[in-house]
Design a protein around this motif. Structure first.
Motif, short mmCIF file in Angstrom:
data_model
loop_
_atom_site.label_atom_id
_atom_site.label_comp_id
_atom_site.label_asym_id
_atom_site.label_seq_id
_atom_site.Cartn_x
_atom_site.Cartn_y
_atom_site.Cartn_z
N PRO A 196 -5.80 -3.83 0.88
CA PRO A 196 -6.56 -2.37 1.34
C PRO A 196 -5.40 -1.47 2.26
CG PRO A 196 -8.07 -3.60 1.34
CD PRO A 196 -6.52 -4.51 1.25
N GLY A 197 -5.28 -0.24 1.95
CA GLY A 197 -4.65 0.46 2.75
C GLY A 197 -6.33 1.78 3.59
N PRO A 198 -5.39 2.54 4.66
CA PRO A 198 -6.54 2.40 5.42
C PRO A 198 -7.65 3.71 4.13
CG PRO A 198 -4.47 3.08 6.11
CD PRO A 198 -4.72 2.76 4.98
N GLY A 199 -8.86 3.65 4.96
CA GLY A 199 -10.00 4.33 3.73
C GLY A 199 -9.73 4.09 2.72
N GLY A 200 -9.33 2.64 2.10
CA GLY A 200 -9.48 2.03 0.70
C GLY A 200 -8.53 2.92 -0.13
N SER A 201 -7.13 3.30 0.01
CA SER A 201 -6.20 4.00 -0.18
C SER A 201 -5.03 2.68 -0.65
CB SER A 201 -5.26 5.17 0.90
OG SER A 201 -4.95 4.74 1.52
N SER A 202 -4.67 3.70 -1.41
CA SER A 202 -3.56 2.43 -1.84
C SER A 202 -2.18 3.05 -2.25
CB SER A 202 -4.33 1.99 -3.12
OG SER A 202 -4.22 2.90 -4.92
N SER A 203 -1.20 2.05 -1.85
CA SER A 203 0.10 2.60 -2.34
C SER A 203 1.29 1.72 -2.08
CB SER A 203 0.82 3.64 -0.31
OG SER A 203 0.55 2.33 0.25
N CYS A 204 2.00 1.65 -2.63
CA CYS A 204 3.28 0.85 -2.95
C CYS A 204 3.47 -0.72 -1.04
CB CYS A 204 4.14 0.85 -2.61
SG CYS A 204 6.02 0.14 -3.04
N ASP A 205 3.13 -0.06 -0.27
CA ASP A 205 3.30 -0.54 1.20
C ASP A 205 1.61 -1.25 1.00
OD1 ASP A 205 5.59 0.30 1.26
OD2 ASP A 205 5.71 1.63 2.33
N GLN A 206 0.93 -0.79 0.56
CA GLN A 206 -0.95 -1.61 0.94
C GLN A 206 -1.21 -0.95 -0.03
OE1 GLN A 206 -2.09 0.07 4.53
NE2 GLN A 206 -2.20 -1.54 5.12
N ALA A 207 -1.56 -2.18 -1.74
CA ALA A 207 -1.81 -2.13 -2.56
C ALA A 207 -3.23 -1.74 -3.36
CB ALA A 207 -0.75 -2.68 -4.17
N GLY A 208 -3.57 -2.35 -2.14
CA GLY A 208 -5.05 -3.01 -2.32
C GLY A 208 -5.76 -3.47 -3.69
#
Length: 178
Positions: free
Chosen positions: A79-91
């Motif tokens: 997971p990304g910061p604050g539960g966000s998702s992106s290509c680099d931290q997909a969650g």
């Protein structure tokens, strides 16, 4: 005054009776502990196999969602910061597995293949075209016989293979389906 002696029937437990009870408890414990440990290893192996299946699905979800091939590292799936998702931290996986690569006594080792020529849209890191994933009881199988007996292997094909005596590889037997 007359001091009355206690009758033998009111004396409580004798030392012999207590020793017999303790001996019976020790025998039952000696029988139960090995079965408990084997059940725990079987549960760890089942969990590792299920995690391999889940990661196969996660890798393909990542690939189709971000059009960036497979992730360059397991960390990219957390997971990304604050539960966000992106290509680099997909969650797509929990943060423990993404950062420590350990679950249920098994160590997951991800070996990405060569990077793609360019990152996908919105990605800062290029994904990879193929991968290999191993799950071993302890680092390199060091805990074989304590946390589990089987080592697992999976590559881009999605076939999960296992080995009982060494880290699994592409030539080992696949896990039977069904």
């Amino acid at each position: 005054m007359r001091v009355e002696k206690r009758r033998a029937t009111e004396a409580g437990f004798s030392l012999i009776e207590l020793l017999i009870v303790v001996a019976v408890i020790l025998v039952i414990t000696a029988i139960a502990i090995p079965n408990f440990l084997q059940a725990r290893m079987a549960a760890n192996e089942t969990s590792a196999g299920a995690t391999m299946r889940t990661l196969n699905t996660v890798f393909h979800t990542y690939s189709s969602t971000y059009q960036n091939g497979f992730p360059a590292a397991l960390d990219n799936l957390g997971p990304g910061p604050g539960g966000s998702s992106s290509c680099d931290q997909a969650g797509l996986i929990d943060s423990d597995l993404a950062t420590t690569h350990i679950k249920s006594g098994y160590w997951f080792t991800y070996a990405p293949g060569p990077a793609l020529p360019a990152p996908g849209v919105g990605c800062t890191t290029a994904g990879v075209g193929d991968f290999q994933l191993n799950a071993d009881p302890g680092p390199g199988g060091a805990d074989r016989g304590r946390t589990g007996r089987k080592s697992f292997y999976m590559d881009t094909s999605g076939v999960i293979r296992y080995n009982m005596i060494a880290p699994a590889g592409p030539t080992d037997s696949p896990i039977p389906v069904g």
